[in-house]
Design an enzyme around this catalytic site. Structure first.
Site, short mmCIF file in Angstrom:
data_model
loop_
_atom_site.label_atom_id
_atom_site.label_comp_id
_atom_site.label_asym_id
_atom_site.label_seq_id
_atom_site.Cartn_x
_atom_site.Cartn_y
_atom_site.Cartn_z
N GLU A 1 2.75 20.23 -13.62
CA GLU A 1 2.24 20.76 -12.33
C GLU A 1 0.22 21.96 -13.04
O GLU A 1 0.50 21.97 -14.14
CB GLU A 1 2.70 22.01 -11.72
CG GLU A 1 2.35 22.65 -10.52
CD GLU A 1 2.21 21.56 -9.53
OE1 GLU A 1 1.45 21.42 -9.61
OE2 GLU A 1 2.68 21.73 -8.25
N TRP A 2 -0.38 21.45 -11.51
CA TRP A 2 -1.51 22.30 -12.24
C TRP A 2 -1.01 24.10 -12.15
O TRP A 2 -0.11 24.14 -12.22
CB TRP A 2 -2.16 22.89 -10.78
CG TRP A 2 -3.53 22.64 -10.59
CD1 TRP A 2 -4.13 24.06 -11.49
CD2 TRP A 2 -4.81 22.78 -9.83
NE1 TRP A 2 -5.03 24.01 -11.59
CE2 TRP A 2 -5.94 23.10 -10.20
CE3 TRP A 2 -4.28 21.30 -8.92
CZ2 TRP A 2 -7.21 23.00 -10.06
CZ3 TRP A 2 -6.29 21.19 -8.60
CH2 TRP A 2 -7.15 22.00 -8.73
N THR B 1 4.40 27.93 -8.91
CA THR B 1 5.10 27.82 -9.77
C THR B 1 4.19 26.72 -11.15
O THR B 1 4.61 25.45 -10.87
CB THR B 1 6.61 27.46 -10.05
OG1 THR B 1 6.78 27.75 -8.44
CG2 THR B 1 7.05 27.32 -11.05
N ARG C 1 8.93 13.99 -5.65
CA ARG C 1 8.89 15.35 -6.34
C ARG C 1 10.18 16.10 -6.51
O ARG C 1 11.09 15.52 -6.03
CB ARG C 1 8.29 16.19 -5.53
CG ARG C 1 8.16 18.09 -5.48
CD ARG C 1 7.62 18.40 -4.13
NE ARG C 1 7.38 19.83 -4.34
CZ ARG C 1 7.23 20.77 -3.33
NH1 ARG C 1 6.89 20.55 -2.51
NH2 ARG C 1 6.98 22.42 -3.91
N HIS C 2 10.08 17.17 -7.56
CA HIS C 2 10.98 17.81 -8.24
C HIS C 2 11.75 18.01 -7.02
O HIS C 2 11.73 18.34 -5.80
CB HIS C 2 11.36 18.68 -9.01
CG HIS C 2 10.27 19.65 -8.97
ND1 HIS C 2 10.60 20.91 -8.31
CD2 HIS C 2 9.18 20.04 -9.32
CE1 HIS C 2 10.11 21.52 -7.82
NE2 HIS C 2 8.98 21.64 -8.86
N ARG D 1 1.01 15.56 -4.81
CA ARG D 1 -1.01 15.15 -4.59
C ARG D 1 -1.95 14.80 -4.61
O ARG D 1 -3.37 14.13 -4.17
CB ARG D 1 -1.11 16.04 -2.75
CG ARG D 1 0.66 16.42 -1.77
CD ARG D 1 0.62 17.62 -1.46
NE ARG D 1 0.50 18.91 -2.15
CZ ARG D 1 0.58 19.95 -1.46
NH1 ARG D 1 -0.39 20.44 -0.61
NH2 ARG D 1 0.97 20.87 -2.40
N ARG E 1 12.72 21.85 -14.18
CA ARG E 1 12.81 21.45 -13.29
C ARG E 1 12.84 19.78 -12.99
O ARG E 1 13.53 19.58 -11.85
CB ARG E 1 12.13 22.39 -12.03
CG ARG E 1 10.87 21.75 -12.05
CD ARG E 1 9.81 22.95 -11.24
NE ARG E 1 8.98 23.75 -11.86
CZ ARG E 1 7.87 23.63 -12.50
NH1 ARG E 1 8.28 24.39 -13.47
NH2 ARG E 1 6.40 23.86 -12.09
#
Length: 244
Positions: free
Chosen positions: A103-104, A28, A15-16, A185, A72
């Protein structure tokens, strides 16, 4: 880890590092936001501890780096691999930036906190019978769980195609993914064959690393390392050899 496990291809999920919105609990997705100073340090510390020859993530064993195109995530990848950018190692041979691991897409909920989203939905007459659950309900103006599932399944299929010929260590085939908290996840759930809305509580902190692989070197048995034995140092190898 056993010698057999060490031969099995792995997928490292990163993860960033921390951002201002992540720190304040704001969703975000597509917004381009940079790492905080703390976030950059989180990633640097992870790299110093876990990445390098003979370490958990050995660059010589990584054949593909897959990164979310969000700034990011790209910056996190840059920090993770900066010590190997000028070395003759395969980790830089094929870096792929893809929306499949972005990301979603939170749509109308971008930049909101969880409580703000719930209040907004109730003002619209939604969620009168049960609370909003993003894994099931998705986001207005953004992605549904079905859309997220489709793109993750596509990516997982590509990763399995890379790793399938090397399940018994015929060659190194580790894959490194750098992405985001929620989509990582979701990736874990789909890797294990669970629906995105399957109730599997997980925590994925900024700068954290998760490890996925296969049970019994079997491409049809994707697995999660719930505990990873770190590689022995050269000194420890010598001691173990002397004791045998």
């Amino acid at each position: 880890m056993s010698d057999r496990e060490s031969l099995t291809p792995r997928v490292f999920l990163v993860r960033h590092g921390e951002t201002e919105w992540a720190k304040s609990g704001r969703f975000t997705g597509t917004t381009e936001i940079g790492l905080t100073a703390t976030g950059a340090q989180q990633v640097s510390s992870a790299a110093a501890t876990l990445i390098g020859p003979g370490r958990l993530i050995d660059p010589s064993r990584v054949v593909r780096v897959i990164v979310s195109p969000r700034r990011r995530a790209a910056k996190t990848c840059e920090i993770l691999l900066k010590d190997f950018s000028s070395r003759p190692t395969r980790i830089w041979d094929d870096v792929t930036y893809t929306e499949d691991i972005a990301e979603w897409d939170y749509g109308d909920y971008e930049g909101c906190t969880d409580q703000e989203i719930r209040n907004l939905r109730k003002k619209k007459g939604l969620d009168l019978e049960k609370e909003w659950y993003i894994w099931r309900d998705g986001c207005e103006g953004g992605e549904s769980s079905k859309q997220v599932t489709e793109r993750l399944d596509r990516l997982i299929s590509q990763i399995k195609d890379i790793q399938r010929p090397y399940m018994n260590g015929e060659a190194s085939a580790d894959v490194l993914i750098v992405a985001h908290g929620l989509i990582n996840r979701c990736f874990v759930k789909r890797w294990l064959g669970f629906a995105v809305d399957f109730d599997l509580p997980m925590i994925f902190a900024p700068g954290a690393v998760a490890v996925l692989s296969y049970k019994n070197n079997d491409i049809d048995k994707p697995a999660l390392h719930v505990g990873v034995a770190l590689p022995l140092s050269s000194d420890e190898d010598s001691v173990r050899g002397a004791e045998q």
